[in-house]
Design a protein around this motif. Structure first.
Motif, short mmCIF file in Angstrom:
data_model
loop_
_atom_site.label_atom_id
_atom_site.label_comp_id
_atom_site.label_asym_id
_atom_site.label_seq_id
_atom_site.Cartn_x
_atom_site.Cartn_y
_atom_site.Cartn_z
N HIS A 20 75.90 -2.64 27.67
CA HIS A 20 74.76 -3.57 27.75
C HIS A 20 73.54 -2.98 27.05
N ALA A 21 73.30 -1.69 27.26
CA ALA A 21 72.16 -1.02 26.62
C ALA A 21 72.29 -1.07 25.11
N ARG A 22 73.49 -0.85 24.60
CA ARG A 22 73.71 -0.90 23.16
C ARG A 22 73.39 -2.28 22.61
N LYS A 23 73.86 -3.33 23.29
CA LYS A 23 73.62 -4.69 22.83
C LYS A 23 72.15 -5.06 22.84
N VAL A 24 71.44 -4.63 23.89
CA VAL A 24 70.01 -4.93 23.98
C VAL A 24 69.25 -4.23 22.87
N LEU A 25 69.57 -2.96 22.61
CA LEU A 25 68.91 -2.25 21.53
C LEU A 25 69.18 -2.92 20.19
N ASP A 26 70.41 -3.35 19.99
CA ASP A 26 70.77 -4.04 18.75
C ASP A 26 69.94 -5.31 18.58
N ASN A 27 69.76 -6.05 19.65
CA ASN A 27 68.97 -7.28 19.59
C ASN A 27 67.49 -7.00 19.32
N LEU A 28 66.98 -5.90 19.86
CA LEU A 28 65.59 -5.55 19.66
C LEU A 28 65.30 -5.18 18.19
N LEU A 29 66.30 -4.63 17.51
CA LEU A 29 66.11 -4.16 16.14
C LEU A 29 66.56 -5.17 15.09
N LYS A 30 67.37 -6.13 15.50
CA LYS A 30 67.96 -7.09 14.56
C LYS A 30 66.88 -7.89 13.82
N ASP A 31 66.98 -7.90 12.49
CA ASP A 31 66.08 -8.67 11.63
C ASP A 31 64.61 -8.26 11.77
#
Length: 209
Positions: A110-121
């Motif tokens: 979950h932490a990985r996915k949230v970080l990915d969303n925070l940095l995406k685009d």
């Protein structure tokens, strides 16, 4: 100051293609001038090893337009490790001041996915503190107008890393609030297995990188 910068730039251009020498020169220049943190945008297309050039760009010294042709891609490994990729050159960055759950731990994915969303685009900026024994740059990551490291702690998806206390401000308060609100890893209280303990128990020193 400009003469000083040009002297270092001249030295950089005549260095043999040695990654360690280039990085050492860049780090020395940053320390001597005590510049503001470099941005990922400022390092486009010039290769991470030539971050001295990025410092010149940060000071509004002209660089050929073609130097800005390529942007960095950001790859998220887990909740506190990312890789910047540009033209085949990979730079590993550890989010300083925090320690996110390992991927095999509860909330790790979950932490990985949230970080990915925070940095995406988003346009990503780094405030680099140092380089660790694994070759990663320890840095605060800014994206979307927010400190991503602090966001992860505030969501309960990363622990405040007290080992970096001298460089970290405001993280402990965010963790206390997340614990009080029972967010993320604190959903069932504060008696949790920390990532450090998990790595130790599973002999996963340097897990991820």
């Amino acid at each position: 100051m400009l003469i000083y910068l040009r002297k270092y730039l001249s030295n950089l251009l005549y260095l043999e293609s040695s990654w360690s020498k280039i990085c050492k020169l860049a780090e020395n220049l940053r320390h001597q001038l005590k510049l503001m943190p470099l941005t990922v945008k400022a390092m486009r297309g010039i290769g991470l090893g030539c971050c001295c050039l990025a410092m010149l760009a940060l000071l509004n010294i002209a660089i050929a337009p073609s130097a800005w042709a390529t942007t960095f891609a950001v790859r998220v490994f887990d909740g506190d490790n990312i890789t910047l990729v540009d033209r085949g050159i990979k730079t590993k960055v550890h989010l300083s001041c925090i320690d996110a759950p390992e991927l095999l731990q509860e909330e790790g994915q979950h932490a990985r996915k949230v970080l990915d969303n925070l940095l995406k685009d988003e346009e990503v900026y780094l405030r680099v503190f140092n380089k660790d024994k694994f070759g990663r740059y320890n840095a605060e990551v800014l994206a979307g107008g927010q400190n991503v490291n602090k966001v992860m702690v505030s969501l309960g998806l990363a622990h405040y890393d007290r080992l970096q206390e001298k460089d970290c401000q405001g993280y402990e308060e965010l963790q206390i609030k997340a614990q009080s609100d029972r967010l993320g890893v604190w959903a069932n209280g504060t008696n949790v297995i920390t990532p450090t303990q998990f790595r130790r128990d599973n002999k996963l020193l340097g897990v991820g990188y």
